[in-house]
Design an enzyme around this catalytic site. Structure first.
Site, mmCIF file in Angstrom:
data_model
loop_
_atom_site.group_PDB
_atom_site.id
_atom_site.type_symbol
_atom_site.label_atom_id
_atom_site.label_comp_id
_atom_site.label_asym_id
_atom_site.label_seq_id
_atom_site.Cartn_x
_atom_site.Cartn_y
_atom_site.Cartn_z
ATOM 1 N N ARG A 80 -6.885 -50.176 -26.697
ATOM 2 C CA ARG A 80 -8.441 -50.428 -26.571
ATOM 3 C C ARG A 80 -9.197 -49.066 -26.379
ATOM 4 N NH1 ARG A 80 -9.233 -55.432 -23.118
ATOM 5 N NH2 ARG A 80 -7.129 -54.799 -22.266
ATOM 6 N N ASN A 136 -10.147 -58.358 -26.823
ATOM 7 C CA ASN A 136 -8.670 -58.859 -26.653
ATOM 8 C C ASN A 136 -8.927 -60.338 -26.592
ATOM 9 O OD1 ASN A 136 -6.094 -59.334 -26.194
ATOM 10 N ND2 ASN A 136 -6.112 -58.701 -24.082
#
Ligand SMILES: [Fe+3]
Ligand SMILES: [Mg+2]
Ligand SMILES: [Zn+2]
Ligand SMILES: [Zn+2]
Lengths: 748, 343
Positions: free
Chosen positions: A19, A37
């Site tokens: 990320r 997510n």
């Protein structure tokens, strides 16, 4: 016109800075959007802006090797006009499974810092970043946060703290990296003598290299356990190591500083080079060069060398000062026992003169993975560091969670949730109690980590397996249901799960032995598998297995069994083939074998035992000091051999004809080649006939003998391409996957 | 269908007994109240006599092929076997009953020899033969001869085999001699036993057990003669019964080299071979060394400590062999079937 993409990614491993990577990339390109997510290893990205296309390109082709993507779907969408790029919190608390990160080899950037970076990280043995370094081996529990790992013992210095908190300081590689550290705050390396007493030296790593150069044997703590390092070019040193390890012939792995060095030892093609430098960095079995500088004692009688590259800064530093730029790096263990993960265990081994220890605690023992090429395709022999415990997505879902106990030798267990099979790392041989405890511990850890409840258990049919016994212990403790799967049915299903076959298929299951439903030792089976049911369509002819397991340990016993089966009890032949001499008990043991054959209590259709018999009768190998030794040496002998044309309905006829040719003076190389290739053809013929009759398209191969080049080549010469597993070992290290897949088919 | 392995005395036997008998009997009928019976696997049963002592009773059928072997015969075996079972429960043997079934056509001399040896054991041990039965079966319906004996004794204190944490495992002599001799004869290496000067260890253990129990009775937490299934069977039973783990040092195991090498040829671990004149004991650690000395003083020169019983939370019932190399190998309970495991 600004573009926008919605990207759905499956198979993202946690803990590799995915990320932050996405955010920094988007920021650099001035894009807006989010990354979210979704749980279960799935991630959604939305980007918009002029340079969206570049973003996509970088993500697909330029991302760090550590970021593993199983599947990616991209759709172009209308821009929404959002501002800035954010890492979004998951909408609902993500309860689904996340992928436990495997250990990753040091990345190029980190290595550069070690070799020529600034003071804080130059020659820093533990240098790592978001895209590399230990993960699974140091993780105590999920989520992958520093306080849940061995790094927690090392509080950050101010500089590391700043790098961790601010992407502008730390950059993409250090921002939010849980294992961040530097010389000021990281683990310490120490040199110890053989008993564990510390030795005061300026630079322990340099000193260790120097000692290795002088011919000493040095144990070195790695990522998932200890290696034993020694000069690989010096016969005396290798012989000394063999003696101390009580390992007469089993090959040692060689760690080579770089691809160039590896290329001096063995033939390294492009695929091999990719494997060798991959973040998984397995040991790869490669054809030896004739002028290899390695001692022939490293892998006696074999045509291949097991080679791997360093995967930590410590190993790079060590090797760069070893005069050969390569060295033996074999696991530090007692033969048949798990590898040591602390110096006390190493000191007890009595193998090493010195110990290069460090203070980063190993939580999970993880052995080096081993890959070989089978008919040109990379196949896992051992699935450990770099691969485990990455899950394998199965074509069918499990209803209830399950725990699989695998088999007994070279085994691994696993847990299953939905369509994910999570196998433990390679555990080893369960006749060792410590290995059994490891299996128990790792399975418990997975159960806890994935919060399994109300799970069912699955194990091999063979009640004498220690894995079966452990399964029964669990059944009592957790009051859980047990399912049992026949060994070769599990092998067949393991390959099917690995390659994604959900419909009925034909399997060629070939290995050492597995207990059959009829009490015989199976291992050369052609099965028609319809999910949870199977039909044993054909199998190699039954041959007595005199002395049970002893026949596996003493290959000449199997040679006698085959000989008597084909020629009758012909003692003249026994003498000409020198078979009595190849038994520890000599002629009297041969006589005992003859009697056991006459009133045999156990029969086998095993490919492994056939290869043993051939190896012993041809004088190629008649001892088994490590698993599969006779078969491995027979395979090595066949290199450069050619096919002798002969007609054989089954393997007994094949054996008989090979012996007749041998006694007439045929070349052993050709005989070895023909034994394996022709066996493959026999099995292939049965498999295609079955596939045709049953009207199925898939033929899969599984079992430990499925890595044999010549058997597979012979089989495919008849059948066309057959499917081999690529994510799991075809041998017993993959059995747990088949066991879980069985439950999925059963609808449990 | 009943298979030979069901009578092997190993795992399969335990399973069939469980199914045929133990599951069907109510607890109250598995023993006489206050005594020991089918409720607990041990050498013999015990019935309280009311005065604090116990009547010890055991029964066993003996078939051995061949009936004569170096070191003894089926007669010696039948007498010694039941005497030893009484002894291993802490009893002093006093009486015996027998039942002999002979095969039609058996030479009279054979029967004569067997009975003579049977009686001579009773005589030297001072055990009375208080009853018996004799039958003949038509030819082919049994193999030469079967002798069943009931052993009866009296015990002040019954040794129920429940080892405790820290107990040392003591073995009185070399193990596996009897099993190795019989195997040799069965495999047809008739000349081998003489060649190797190996003979069966069959003998009554009265001279060992009576003084030992008298002096150290309260410290003996388990006693067994490792007959069928050998030492491996005894240790596995005990690990299970004690709810713990037994760790044995491979180095310390008393196995004659010739037994080891012969067993090796057959692929049998000597620890699975029967002994008919050896005692295995679990002794309180405070007196274990002393007991070994005492046992040696009784003429059992090869007695030694071979391992230890440990309580365990997990993996109860395992017997672990500490190998010379430092590994821990699992010593599995014996089975009658050969089941292959090595891949
Ligand atoms: Fe297998
Ligand atoms: Mg007893
Ligand atoms: Zn890095
Ligand atoms: Zn720092």
């Amino acid at each position: 016109m600004p573009k926008a993409y919605l990207i759905h990614i499956i198979g993202i491993v946690q803990g590799v800075g995915f990320r932050p990577y996405v955010k920094i990339l988007a920021d650099q390109l001035g894009l807006s959007g989010y990354v979210k997510n979704l749980g279960g290893g799935e991630v959604e990205i939305y980007v918009e802006g002029e340079r969206s296309r570049e973003f996509l390109d970088s993500l697909l082709n330029g991302r760090p090797k550590a970021i593993y993507i199983e599947d990616i779907r991209v759709i172009e969408v209308a821009p929404r006009g959002v501002r800035g790029f954010t890492i979004e919190k998951s909408s609902q608390e993500v309860e689904t499974v996340s992928m436990i990160p495997p250990d990753l080899a040091i990345c190029d950037e980190c290595l550069r810092e070690v070799l020529e970076g600034d003071e804080r990280r130059r020659r820093y043995p533990f240098n790592s970043c978001s895209f590399c370094g230990p993960r699974f081996s140091i993780i105590k529990k999920l989520p992958y946060d520093r306080e849940n790992t061995s790094w927690t013992a090392f509080p950050l210095c101010d500089k590391c703290t700043r790098e961790y908190n601010d992407p502008k300081v730390g950059g993409i590689r250090r921002f939010y990296y849980q294992g961040i550290s530097c010389k000021n705050d990281g683990p310490q390396v120490k040199l110890l003598d053989s008993t564990g007493e510390p030795i005061d030296v300026g630079d322990p790593i340099s000193e260790a290299s120097r000692l290795i150069n002088e011919g000493y044997i040095v144990a070195v703590k790695g990522v998932g356990g200890f290696h034993i390092f020694a000069l690989a070019s010096d016969d005396d040193v290798v012989a000394k190591l063999r003696k101390r390890k009580k390992r007469p012939t089993q090959p040692f792995a060689i760690m080579a500083l770089d691809l160039e060095t590896a290329g001096r030892l063995a033939v390294v093609n492009k695929t091999a080079a990719e494997l060798l430098t991959s973040p998984q960095r397995p040991i790869v079995l490669l054809f030896k060069r004739e002028d290899s500088p390695a001692s022939p004692l490293v892998s006696p009688g074999l045509d291949k060398e097991g080679i791997f590259l360093p995967y930590t800064a410590l190993q790079y530093l060590l090797l760069s000062e070893i005069r050969d730029k390569f060295a033996i790096a074999t696991s530090g263990n007692i033969h048949g026992e798990p590898m040591c993960t602390d110096w006390r265990c190493v000191a007890k081994l009595g193998v090493a003169d010195y110990i290069l220890d460090h203070t980063l605690e190993i939580v999970h023992r993880v052995d080096d993975s081993v890959v070989r090429f089978t008919a040109g395709r990379p196949t896992l022999l051992r699935r450990g560091r770099g691969y485990a415990p990455v899950w394998i997505k199965t074509p069918l879902r499990l209803g209830r969670a399950a725990v699989a106990f695998g088999a007994d030798l070279q085994t691994a267990g696993g847990v299953g949730i939905g369509d994910k099979a999570i196998l433990t790392q390679y555990i080893g041989d369960l006749d060792s109690f410590k290995a059994l405890e490891d299996l128990d511990r790792e399975l418990r850890w997975l159960v806890q980590t994935y919060r399994l409840r109300e799970f069912v258990l699955v194990c091999d049919l063979n009640q004498t397996y220690n894995s079966h016994r452990l399964c029964r212990e669990w059944a009592e403790e957790f009051n859980a249901e047990i399912y049992m799967v026949q060994h070769h049915h599990a092998h067949a299903l393991a390959t099917a799960a690995d390659v994604g076959v959900a419909e009925p298929f034909v399997a060629v299951a070939i290995d050492g032995v597995g207990l059959g439903e009829d009490g015989a030792a199976w291992g050369g089976e052609v099965l028609y598998v319809d999910g949870a049911r199977y039909e044993r369509v054909r199998h190699l002819a039954y041959v007595p297995m005199p002395g049970g397991d002893l026949a596996a340990l003493r290959p000449a016993r199997m040679a006698l069994a085959y000989l008597f089966k084909y020629f009758g009890e012909d003692w003249d032949l026994v003498e000409r083939l020198k078979l009595a001499e190849r038994l520890p008990g000599g002629l009297s043991e041969a006589q005992i074998v003859a009697r056991e054959v006459k009133k045999s209590r156990l029969y086998t259709s095993s490919v492994g035992r056939f290869l043993d018999a051939v190896a012993a009768a041809l004088g190629v190998a008649w001892e088994r000091t490590y698993e599969g030794e006779p078969a491995i040496r027979l395979e090595a002998t066949a290199a450069g051999g050619r096919l002798i044309e002969l007609e054989a309905e089954d393997q007994v006829e094949l054996f008989g004809q090979l012996i007749e040719l041998y006694l007439k003076g045929a070349d052993v190389k050709d005989l070895a080649y023909t034994a394996q290739y022709k066996l493959g053809q026999i099995l292939g013929k049965w498999a295609c006939e079955t596939a045709e009759r049953k009207g199925v398209r898939h033929i899969v191969v599984g079992g430990g003998a499925a890595v044999n080049d010549y058997i597979i080549a012979g089989l495919e010469s008849v059948c066309g391409r057959a499917a081999l597993p690529s994510k799991t070992p075809p041998g017993d290290g993959g059995i747990a996957l088949g066991q879980l897949y069985y439950l999925a088919h059963l609808g449990v | 269908m009943i298979k030979l392995s069901h009578g092997s005395g190993g795992v399969e036997t335990a399973e069939i007994i469980e199914k045929l008998f133990l599951k069907r009997l109510p607890e109250s009928l598995k023993k006489v109240a206050g005594g020991l019976g089918l409720d607990f696997p041990d050498d013999a049963a015990a019935i309280p006599m009311g005065d604090g002592r116990y009547l010890v009773v055991t029964i066993d059928a003996y078939t051995v092929n061949p009936p004569f072997f170096p070191g003894g015969d089926i007669g010696v075996l039948a007498a010694s076997g039941s005497i030893n079972d009484v002894l291993m429960l802490g009893g002093r043997p006093v009486a015996m009953l027998d039942s002999i079934i002979a095969e039609e056509g058996l030479p009279y001399e054979t029967l004569d020899r067997v009975v003579k040896s049977f009686l001579s054991v009773l005589e030297t041990e001072g055990v009375a033969l208080i009853g018996g039965d004799f039958k003949v079966m038509p030819k082919g319906q049994l193999d030469k001869i079967v002798i069943t004996t009931v052993g009866i004794g009296v015990a002040e204190r019954v040794i129920v085999d429940r080892p405790r944490h820290g107990d040392k495992i003591v073995v009185s002599d070399f193990v596996g001699d009897h099993g190795a001799v019989i195997l040799m004869l069965q495999m047809g290496d008739v000349d081998k036993p003489e060649q190797l000067k190996l003979k069966s260890d069959v003998k009554p253990l009265t001279k060992l057990m009576v003084p030992l129990v008298e002096k150290y009775g309260e410290y003996i937490h388990a006693a067994r003669d490792p007959t069928r299934g050998g030492l491996a069977m005894v240790l596995n039973d005990w690990a299970k019964a004690g709810g713990g783990v037994i760790v044995v040092e491979e180095e310390s195991l008393p196995v004659r080299p010739e037994v080891a090498s012969y067993a090796g040829m057959l692929g049998i671990d000597p620890l699975y071979l029967a002994s008919e004149g050896v005692a295995v004991l679990a002794i309180d650690p405070s007196v274990a060394e002393e007991v070994v000395k005492f046992v040696r003083g009784l003429g059992f020169q090869n007695a030694r400590i071979v391992g230890e019983f440990r309580e365990a939370k997990q993996h109860r019932g395992y017997v672990l062999l500490k190998t010379l190399a430092g590994g821990l190998r699992i010593l599995e309970p014996p089975r009658g079937d050969i089941v292959p495991r090595i891949c």
